[in-house]
Design an enzyme around this catalytic site. Structure first.
Site, mmCIF file in Angstrom:
data_model
loop_
_atom_site.group_PDB
_atom_site.id
_atom_site.type_symbol
_atom_site.label_atom_id
_atom_site.label_comp_id
_atom_site.label_asym_id
_atom_site.label_seq_id
_atom_site.Cartn_x
_atom_site.Cartn_y
_atom_site.Cartn_z
ATOM 1 N N LYS A 9 103.107 15.141 30.627
ATOM 2 C CA LYS A 9 102.701 16.009 29.516
ATOM 3 C C LYS A 9 101.351 16.620 29.861
ATOM 4 C CE LYS A 9 104.240 17.187 25.360
ATOM 5 N NZ LYS A 9 105.596 17.749 25.178
ATOM 6 N N THR A 54 108.123 13.111 27.721
ATOM 7 C CA THR A 54 106.747 13.615 27.716
ATOM 8 C C THR A 54 106.170 13.608 26.301
ATOM 9 O OG1 THR A 54 107.400 15.948 27.491
ATOM 10 C CG2 THR A 54 107.223 15.043 29.732
ATOM 11 N N ASP A 55 107.026 13.735 25.292
ATOM 12 C CA ASP A 55 106.538 13.648 23.920
ATOM 13 C C ASP A 55 105.997 12.247 23.626
ATOM 14 O OD1 ASP A 55 106.385 15.113 21.261
ATOM 15 O OD2 ASP A 55 107.459 13.286 20.681
ATOM 16 N N PHE A 148 67.832 35.039 52.150
ATOM 17 C CA PHE A 148 69.036 35.135 52.974
ATOM 18 C C PHE A 148 68.784 36.147 54.085
ATOM 19 C CE2 PHE A 148 73.592 36.419 53.717
ATOM 20 C CZ PHE A 148 73.973 35.209 54.273
ATOM 21 N N ARG A 165 65.190 36.514 46.370
ATOM 22 C CA ARG A 165 66.343 36.983 45.616
ATOM 23 C C ARG A 165 66.644 36.019 44.471
ATOM 24 N NH1 ARG A 165 71.972 35.346 48.813
ATOM 25 N NH2 ARG A 165 71.475 33.125 49.099
ATOM 26 N N GLN A 202 74.757 27.669 51.297
ATOM 27 C CA GLN A 202 75.287 26.512 52.019
ATOM 28 C C GLN A 202 74.255 25.384 52.063
ATOM 29 O OE1 GLN A 202 75.624 29.680 52.860
ATOM 30 N NE2 GLN A 202 77.521 30.075 54.010
ATOM 31 N N ASN A 228 78.951 32.455 44.605
ATOM 32 C CA ASN A 228 77.644 33.112 44.613
ATOM 33 C C ASN A 228 77.683 34.257 43.602
ATOM 34 O OD1 ASN A 228 75.144 34.176 45.201
ATOM 35 N ND2 ASN A 228 75.391 34.035 47.415
ATOM 36 N N HIS A 230 76.339 37.137 42.435
ATOM 37 C CA HIS A 230 75.380 38.080 43.015
ATOM 38 C C HIS A 230 74.617 38.867 41.950
ATOM 39 C CE1 HIS A 230 77.044 37.257 46.943
ATOM 40 N NE2 HIS A 230 78.252 37.634 46.542
#
Length: 277
Positions: A9, A54-55, A148, A165, A202, A228, A230
């Site tokens: 479920k 599943t119930d 970067f 940045r 990273q 990322n 941006h």
């Protein structure tokens, strides 16, 4: 021939209110159950004699919640163990839980929903019991201390190098453990993101995973997925204006996606128990 199979479920929504004299506590969950075992007859001949509906699984989750939830890891473990122990034909159970977090705003019974989601997945069966906790949609941003540069450039490169940045991401992290405090692990992720002078996302990923291992001895590995998010400086020169790193355009796609695993030295990778199709 019939290959690997499972059933259960999915996405059982449950909200529990713990009534207390000093103010209510709210637990908001999305629970999914998956079971494996001697289920071939149901697929091949329609014989459902070994199938727990599943119930019924849904009702079991509600009934267990009546006795209290406490941490989502322990709740998932109780459910997984129950399904295996109570059903002869079920040999493995996976219970996955998402917890939507609410913050109390009046000290009593008014709540505000927060952004991130806590997660826990417990596998129980012949392989033993393994617990994986996590957090997703944890949005972090720092306005500086991120660079970067020094990357590969070829005939298709247009990205300029930068020494300053905005760095932003929406953290999706999981950690495999035996009894770690999820609040400590989450705070380690946040702290590492904040105090790492990043030369690449990273590098930040590795710092975040390492910080969790340092603070949580019960954790053996951390998996991180960091998009990322941006932020690009807007060119205001056409309007006769400068832009000293103040006005940005937040782009939602495409985005860089940095993913990795940070594992404790000497830890062997366990038998794979995460069922995927």
């Amino acid at each position: 021939m019939l290959g690997s199979n499972q059933y259960g479920k999915a996405e059982i929504r449950i909200v529990r209110v713990d009534r207390r004299p000093d103010g209510d506590e709210l637990t908001d969950l999305n629970v999914s159950v998956a079971l494996r075992g001697d289920l071939a007859a149901s697929h091949l001949t329609g014989d459902n004699s070994g199938v727990l509906p599943t119930d019924t699984q849904k009702n079991t989750v509600y009934a267990f919640a009546r006795h209290g939830i406490a941490g989502i890891e322990s709740f998932a473990r109780r459910l997984a163990e129950h399904f295996v122990q109570s059903q002869d034909g079920i040999h493995e159970a996976r219970v996955s839980i998402e917890q939507y977090l609410w913050r109390k705003v009046d000290g009593r019974h008014t709540f505000e929903k927060t952004g991130e989601t806590r997660t826990a997945t417990v596998h129980h069966g012949h392989h033993g019991t393994q617990t994986v906790s996590g957090v997703k949609d944890l949005v972090l941003l720092k306005t500086t201390d991120s660079e970067f540069h020094g990357f590969v450039q070829d005939q298709y490169t247009t990205l300029p190098e930068t020494r300053d940045r905005i760095l932003a991401t929406s953290v999706n992290a999981t950690w495999r453990h035996d009894g770690a405090d999820p609040r400590t692990a989450k705070q380690a992720l946040v702290d590492a993101f904040a105090d790492t002078h990043s030369l690449a996302l990273q590098q930040t990923l590795y710092s975040m995973g390492s910080r969790v291992l340092e603070r949580c001895p019960e954790v053996v590995e951390v998996k991180l997925s960091l998009p990322n998010k941006h932020h690009f400086l807007v060119d205001l020169a056409p309007f006769g204006m400068d832009n000293p790193n103040e006005v940005y355009y937040a782009a939602d796609r495409p985005y860089g996606l940095i993913e990795g695993v940070v594992r404790r030295d000497g830890v062997e990778v366990p038998e794979e128990v995460v069922w995927t199709f």
